[in-house]
Motif scaffolding. Sequence first.
Motif, PDB file in Angstrom:
ATOM      1  N   GLY A  63      63.262 -29.148  -1.548  1.00  0.00           N
ATOM      2  CA  GLY A  63      64.690 -29.246  -1.817  1.00  0.00           C
ATOM      3  C   GLY A  63      65.499 -28.164  -1.130  1.00  0.00           C
ATOM      4  N   TRP A  64      65.028 -26.928  -1.238  1.00  0.00           N
ATOM      5  CA  TRP A  64      65.766 -25.824  -0.620  1.00  0.00           C
ATOM      6  C   TRP A  64      65.758 -25.928   0.903  1.00  0.00           C
ATOM      7  CZ3 TRP A  64      69.261 -23.355  -3.035  1.00  0.00           C
ATOM      8  CH2 TRP A  64      69.148 -23.032  -4.378  1.00  0.00           C
ATOM      9  N   ARG A  65      64.634 -26.343   1.471  1.00  0.00           N
ATOM     10  CA  ARG A  65      64.592 -26.525   2.930  1.00  0.00           C
ATOM     11  C   ARG A  65      65.593 -27.584   3.376  1.00  0.00           C
ATOM     12  NH1 ARG A  65      60.838 -24.661   6.370  1.00  0.00           N
ATOM     13  NH2 ARG A  65      61.097 -26.536   7.643  1.00  0.00           N
ATOM     14  N   ALA A  66      65.696 -28.670   2.606  1.00  0.00           N
ATOM     15  CA  ALA A  66      66.657 -29.729   2.946  1.00  0.00           C
ATOM     16  C   ALA A  66      68.085 -29.187   2.933  1.00  0.00           C
ATOM     17  CB  ALA A  66      66.517 -30.887   1.963  1.00  0.00           C
ATOM     18  N   ILE A  67      68.394 -28.352   1.940  1.00  0.00           N
ATOM     19  CA  ILE A  67      69.739 -27.780   1.812  1.00  0.00           C
ATOM     20  C   ILE A  67      70.099 -26.952   3.041  1.00  0.00           C
ATOM     21  CG2 ILE A  67      71.142 -26.107   0.544  1.00  0.00           C
ATOM     22  CD1 ILE A  67      70.801 -28.706  -0.979  1.00  0.00           C
ATOM     23  N   PHE A  68      69.217 -26.026   3.420  1.00  0.00           N
ATOM     24  CA  PHE A  68      69.553 -25.115   4.514  1.00  0.00           C
ATOM     25  C   PHE A  68      69.424 -25.763   5.891  1.00  0.00           C
ATOM     26  CE2 PHE A  68      68.723 -22.150   0.999  1.00  0.00           C
ATOM     27  CZ  PHE A  68      69.953 -21.508   1.008  1.00  0.00           C
ATOM     28  N   ASN A  69      68.571 -26.741   6.001  1.00  0.00           N
ATOM     29  CA  ASN A  69      68.509 -27.484   7.264  1.00  0.00           C
ATOM     30  C   ASN A  69      69.792 -28.279   7.485  1.00  0.00           C
ATOM     31  OD1 ASN A  69      65.977 -26.541   7.961  1.00  0.00           O
ATOM     32  ND2 ASN A  69      64.891 -28.275   7.037  1.00  0.00           N
ATOM     33  N   ALA A  70      70.340 -28.824   6.400  1.00  0.00           N
ATOM     34  CA  ALA A  70      71.594 -29.577   6.498  1.00  0.00           C
ATOM     35  C   ALA A  70      72.747 -28.663   6.887  1.00  0.00           C
ATOM     36  CB  ALA A  70      71.885 -30.264   5.164  1.00  0.00           C
ATOM     37  N   LEU A  71      72.803 -27.488   6.273  1.00  0.00           N
ATOM     38  CA  LEU A  71      73.874 -26.546   6.597  1.00  0.00           C
ATOM     39  C   LEU A  71      73.794 -26.080   8.046  1.00  0.00           C
ATOM     40  CD1 LEU A  71      73.893 -24.368   3.360  1.00  0.00           C
ATOM     41  CD2 LEU A  71      75.733 -25.844   4.152  1.00  0.00           C
ATOM     42  N   ARG A  72      72.578 -25.986   8.539  1.00  0.00           N
ATOM     43  CA  ARG A  72      72.388 -25.495   9.906  1.00  0.00           C
ATOM     44  C   ARG A  72      72.967 -26.455  10.952  1.00  0.00           C
ATOM     45  NH1 ARG A  72      68.105 -26.291  13.233  1.00  0.00           N
ATOM     46  NH2 ARG A  72      66.865 -27.145  11.511  1.00  0.00           N
ATOM     47  N   VAL A  73      72.976 -27.739  10.627  1.00  0.00           N
ATOM     48  CA  VAL A  73      73.461 -28.706  11.623  1.00  0.00           C
ATOM     49  C   VAL A  73      74.945 -29.023  11.455  1.00  0.00           C
ATOM     50  CG1 VAL A  73      71.188 -29.758  11.831  1.00  0.00           C
ATOM     51  CG2 VAL A  73      72.828 -30.697  10.188  1.00  0.00           C
ATOM     52  N   ASN A  74      75.567 -28.520  10.371  1.00  0.00           N
ATOM     53  CA  ASN A  74      76.985 -28.784  10.134  1.00  0.00           C
ATOM     54  C   ASN A  74      77.828 -27.657  10.724  1.00  0.00           C
ATOM     55  OD1 ASN A  74      79.538 -29.372   9.235  1.00  0.00           O
ATOM     56  ND2 ASN A  74      79.018 -29.396   7.054  1.00  0.00           N
ATOM     57  N   LYS A  75      78.414 -27.899  11.860  1.00  0.00           N
ATOM     58  CA  LYS A  75      79.193 -26.881  12.543  1.00  0.00           C
ATOM     59  C   LYS A  75      80.492 -26.546  11.816  1.00  0.00           C
ATOM     60  CE  LYS A  75      77.395 -28.077  17.107  1.00  0.00           C
ATOM     61  NZ  LYS A  75      77.724 -28.515  18.491  1.00  0.00           N
ATOM     62  N   LYS A  76      80.905 -27.426  10.880  1.00  0.00           N
ATOM     63  CA  LYS A  76      82.154 -27.195  10.145  1.00  0.00           C
ATOM     64  C   LYS A  76      81.911 -26.626   8.749  1.00  0.00           C
ATOM     65  CE  LYS A  76      84.750 -30.820  12.543  1.00  0.00           C
ATOM     66  NZ  LYS A  76      85.568 -32.051  12.373  1.00  0.00           N
ATOM     67  N   ASN A  77      80.666 -26.323   8.418  1.00  0.00           N
ATOM     68  CA  ASN A  77      80.354 -25.783   7.096  1.00  0.00           C
ATOM     69  C   ASN A  77      81.049 -24.428   6.904  1.00  0.00           C
ATOM     70  OD1 ASN A  77      78.650 -23.869   5.432  1.00  0.00           O
ATOM     71  ND2 ASN A  77      77.713 -23.619   7.442  1.00  0.00           N
ATOM     72  N   LYS A  78      81.637 -24.223   5.701  1.00  0.00           N
ATOM     73  CA  LYS A  78      82.437 -23.026   5.435  1.00  0.00           C
ATOM     74  C   LYS A  78      81.882 -22.171   4.302  1.00  0.00           C
ATOM     75  CE  LYS A  78      86.742 -25.158   7.012  1.00  0.00           C
ATOM     76  NZ  LYS A  78      88.098 -25.637   6.613  1.00  0.00           N
ATOM     77  N   ILE A  79      80.670 -22.421   3.865  1.00  0.00           N
ATOM     78  CA  ILE A  79      80.118 -21.666   2.751  1.00  0.00           C
ATOM     79  C   ILE A  79      79.926 -20.205   3.146  1.00  0.00           C
ATOM     80  CG2 ILE A  79      78.150 -21.393   1.204  1.00  0.00           C
ATOM     81  CD1 ILE A  79      77.874 -24.374   1.143  1.00  0.00           C
ATOM     82  N   ALA A  80      80.614 -19.332   2.396  1.00  0.00           N
ATOM     83  CA  ALA A  80      80.620 -17.910   2.743  1.00  0.00           C
ATOM     84  C   ALA A  80      79.741 -17.072   1.839  1.00  0.00           C
ATOM     85  CB  ALA A  80      82.058 -17.382   2.705  1.00  0.00           C
ATOM     86  N   LYS A  81      79.255 -17.658   0.746  1.00  0.00           N
ATOM     87  CA  LYS A  81      78.508 -16.852  -0.225  1.00  0.00           C
ATOM     88  C   LYS A  81      77.367 -17.652  -0.826  1.00  0.00           C
ATOM     89  CE  LYS A  81      79.171 -14.416  -4.646  1.00  0.00           C
ATOM     90  NZ  LYS A  81      80.145 -14.060  -5.693  1.00  0.00           N
ATOM     91  N   TRP A  82      76.175 -17.025  -0.895  1.00  0.00           N
ATOM     92  CA  TRP A  82      75.020 -17.633  -1.549  1.00  0.00           C
ATOM     93  C   TRP A  82      74.375 -16.622  -2.483  1.00  0.00           C
ATOM     94  CZ3 TRP A  82      73.237 -22.426  -2.052  1.00  0.00           C
ATOM     95  CH2 TRP A  82      73.600 -23.399  -1.109  1.00  0.00           C
ATOM     96  N   ASP A  83      74.230 -16.989  -3.753  1.00  0.00           N
ATOM     97  CA  ASP A  83      73.468 -16.183  -4.704  1.00  0.00           C
ATOM     98  C   ASP A  83      72.196 -16.953  -5.015  1.00  0.00           C
ATOM     99  OD1 ASP A  83      72.335 -14.703  -6.672  1.00  0.00           O
ATOM    100  OD2 ASP A  83      74.062 -14.721  -8.026  1.00  0.00           O
TER     101      ASP A  83
END
Length: 337
Positions: free
Chosen positions: A264-284
């Motif tokens: 699940g976590w790998r899917a999350i970060f792999n998706a973010l890596r390919v989204n050039k418009k992703n704006k997530i600035a903070k991860w806890d």
Amino acid sequence: HHSNELGIDVRRISWRRVVDMNDRALRDITVALGGPGNGFPRQTGFDITAASEIMAIFCLSTDLEDLRTRLGRIVVGTTRDLKPITCKDIKADGAMSISKVLTSLSPSPSPMVGSKRSHDDDGKDQYVHSALTELNLDSNEIGDEGAEAIAGALGVNSALKSLNLMNNMVGAKGATAIAGALLANSVLTQLVLADNNLGPEGARHISEGLKINTTITALDISNGGGSSSGDIKSEGAGYVAEMLAVNSALTEIELNYNSLGTKGWRAIFNALRVNKKNKIAKWDLSGQQLDVEVATAISEYVAFSSVLTSLNLSQNEMCGVDWMDRGTYTAEGIKAI
């Protein structure tokens, strides 16, 4: 002008008008001057709105039906033989009960204060509060039915920016309703659904809504205090990942304690890596048992992201060893980070 089937004595109308200011000159006045077309001249006056009979009844009523009953008993005048005429007699009790006030987030008994007019699915008038921007319903056990009611309000409300439905037994059905509202709502920016019973299906519906919604910037569907049956698991993480691959509005998202696992976590970060418009600035991501594989996926995402400013990876297993020193040490994960 509209006949007088009840035989009301126009000289003995006791209903007084109201005005929202203190003007002693208006407490006793004469009305209906100017000829027969304006009625029978009589002495009456104005009350202050907040001190009126209707406002007193509103405050004393226990529910909508009680409100309507009490309003219906108000005497507005008499017949020529001195029989009392009530609001119910003139069929005004329904309109006076302003039923939509009790379901429109309005803090004022008068729907015209801080509200705007809209219509429900049946075309009936309803009043939508236009001043309230933050609503916290944490731990009220509203369930799916309550979530559906909230969703109905979100569909027409144009002021609410922050909604907290944490720990409310909201399941997939309630999530479906909320997701549907997100398609129509263009104002809400913060949505908290933490510690509910969303499960994979709930995550799927919320994710579908956020593929289209462009105003939600902060989403919390973590499950640290909820039942494990409400975890979205790796299946739900897959739906969230599909959303994150296209979403360009979110700046914060909380997914912790959902049994996402390595997949699940790998899917999350792999998706973010390919989204050039992703704006997530903070991860806890503290205490999520993230292993070497997830560390590698995070490192690839970090290398790609130009907006990430805060990353908490404390209390994880990125070097292959858990908090009880179980496992085999490897530096590959931390080297990648």
